[in-house]
Design a protein around this motif. Structure first.
Motif, short mmCIF file in Angstrom:
data_model
loop_
_atom_site.label_atom_id
_atom_site.label_comp_id
_atom_site.label_asym_id
_atom_site.label_seq_id
_atom_site.Cartn_x
_atom_site.Cartn_y
_atom_site.Cartn_z
N LYS A 161 3.33 44.48 38.62
CA LYS A 161 3.88 44.08 39.91
C LYS A 161 5.24 44.69 40.20
CE LYS A 161 1.39 39.73 39.79
NZ LYS A 161 1.46 38.29 39.67
N ASP A 162 5.96 45.12 39.16
CA ASP A 162 7.29 45.70 39.32
C ASP A 162 7.17 47.22 39.48
OD1 ASP A 162 9.95 46.46 39.20
OD2 ASP A 162 10.18 46.00 37.06
N ALA A 163 7.18 47.69 40.73
CA ALA A 163 6.99 49.12 41.00
C ALA A 163 8.08 49.97 40.37
CB ALA A 163 6.94 49.36 42.51
N VAL A 164 9.32 49.53 40.39
CA VAL A 164 10.43 50.30 39.81
C VAL A 164 10.23 50.41 38.29
CG1 VAL A 164 12.93 50.34 39.41
CG2 VAL A 164 12.03 49.69 41.66
N GLY A 165 9.86 49.31 37.66
CA GLY A 165 9.60 49.33 36.22
C GLY A 165 8.45 50.25 35.87
N THR A 166 7.40 50.23 36.68
CA THR A 166 6.25 51.09 36.45
C THR A 166 6.64 52.56 36.56
OG1 THR A 166 4.74 49.40 37.26
CG2 THR A 166 3.90 51.64 37.20
N LEU A 167 7.47 52.89 37.55
CA LEU A 167 7.92 54.28 37.71
C LEU A 167 8.75 54.73 36.52
CD1 LEU A 167 8.83 54.41 41.50
CD2 LEU A 167 7.03 55.68 40.33
N LYS A 168 9.64 53.87 36.03
CA LYS A 168 10.46 54.22 34.87
C LYS A 168 9.58 54.40 33.63
CE LYS A 168 14.79 52.18 36.36
NZ LYS A 168 15.79 51.12 36.10
N LEU A 169 8.61 53.53 33.44
CA LEU A 169 7.69 53.66 32.32
C LEU A 169 6.90 54.96 32.44
CD1 LEU A 169 6.37 52.58 29.77
CD2 LEU A 169 4.82 51.26 31.22
N GLY A 170 6.55 55.33 33.67
CA GLY A 170 5.84 56.58 33.90
C GLY A 170 6.66 57.79 33.49
N GLN A 171 7.98 57.70 33.66
CA GLN A 171 8.84 58.81 33.24
C GLN A 171 8.89 58.90 31.71
OE1 GLN A 171 12.19 57.60 35.60
NE2 GLN A 171 11.70 59.07 37.21
N ALA A 172 8.90 57.76 31.04
CA ALA A 172 8.85 57.75 29.57
C ALA A 172 7.50 58.31 29.11
CB ALA A 172 9.07 56.34 29.03
N ARG A 173 6.46 57.97 29.83
CA ARG A 173 5.13 58.50 29.50
C ARG A 173 5.09 60.01 29.68
NH1 ARG A 173 0.17 59.42 31.74
NH2 ARG A 173 -1.54 59.03 30.32
N GLY A 174 5.82 60.51 30.67
CA GLY A 174 5.93 61.96 30.86
C GLY A 174 6.51 62.63 29.62
N ILE A 175 7.51 62.01 29.02
CA ILE A 175 8.10 62.52 27.78
C ILE A 175 7.06 62.48 26.66
CG2 ILE A 175 9.84 62.07 25.99
CD1 ILE A 175 10.99 63.18 28.66
N ALA A 176 6.29 61.39 26.60
CA ALA A 176 5.26 61.24 25.57
C ALA A 176 4.18 62.31 25.69
CB ALA A 176 4.65 59.84 25.63
N LEU A 177 3.96 62.82 26.88
CA LEU A 177 3.00 63.90 27.09
C LEU A 177 3.63 65.27 26.90
CD1 LEU A 177 1.22 62.45 30.25
CD2 LEU A 177 0.19 62.71 27.99
N LEU A 178 4.88 65.42 27.34
CA LEU A 178 5.56 66.71 27.28
C LEU A 178 5.81 67.18 25.86
CD1 LEU A 178 7.15 69.06 28.58
CD2 LEU A 178 9.15 67.56 28.61
N ALA A 179 6.33 66.32 25.00
CA ALA A 179 6.72 66.74 23.65
C ALA A 179 5.53 67.31 22.87
CB ALA A 179 7.40 65.60 22.91
N PRO A 180 4.39 66.63 22.78
CA PRO A 180 3.27 67.25 22.05
C PRO A 180 2.69 68.46 22.78
CG PRO A 180 2.68 65.02 22.80
CD PRO A 180 4.10 65.24 23.15
#
Length: 164
Positions: free
Chosen positions: A72-91
């Motif tokens: 329900k927290d759109a801002v939190g979801t967007l921030k988590l999505g940026q962390a997920r981007g890091i989780a995809l980028l590094a490998p």
């Protein structure tokens, strides 16, 4: 084969590495990369550098990342999505193939039900990887993601073997 599982999080990014030898799974390492509250950019740098260091140290041959669920927290979801981007980028930058799994698929693969509690996941990870000392719930989740990917790869290999 070594698989790194990554549980994306902006404050705590869990990671876990397992070795796969046929149907046998063995714990290699697990941990949590922490970023402190503050500006988003520096926090992402901490996560990226930490994850790159883990990948360099353990040299996994495959990676698996949990997909983000929208809450329900759109801002939190967007921030988590940026962390997920890091989780995809590094490998990806290390040339490692990445599998992505929904949280319910990970739980079903490890526990047997898609809506398992964190305690159930930790219990099954300890059962499947005897002697493992978990760095915390995020690391347990990351190991579960790696186990899910191992099961997926084993199933795919079996299907290929049967079809040939």
């Amino acid at each position: 084969m070594k698989i790194i599982g990554i549980d994306p999080g902006l404050r705590n990014m869990g990671w876990g590495v397992i070795a796969v030898d046929g149907p046998r799974l063995r714990h290699v390492a697990n941990g949590i990369i922490h970023s402190e509250a503050g500006e988003l950019g520096p926090r992402l740098v901490v996560l990226y550098r930490g994850l790159c260091a883990v990948i360099a140290e353990h040299a996994p041959t495959a990676a698996a990342v949990e997909q983000t669920f929208v809450n329900k927290d759109a801002v939190g979801t967007l921030k988590l999505g940026q962390a997920r981007g890091i989780a995809l980028l590094a490998p990806a930058e290390a040339g490692i193939e990445i599998g992505e799994y929904a949280p319910n698929a990970v739980k079903k693969s490890v526990v047997g039900v898609g809506h398992a509690a964190k305690e159930q996941i930790q219990h099954m990870v300890r059962f499947m990887l005897p002697g493992v000392e978990l760095a915390g719930p995020d690391a347990a989740d990351a190991l579960a993601i790696a186990i899910c990917h191992a099961h997926h790869l084993q199933g795919r290999a079996l299907r290929i073997k049967i079809s040939t």
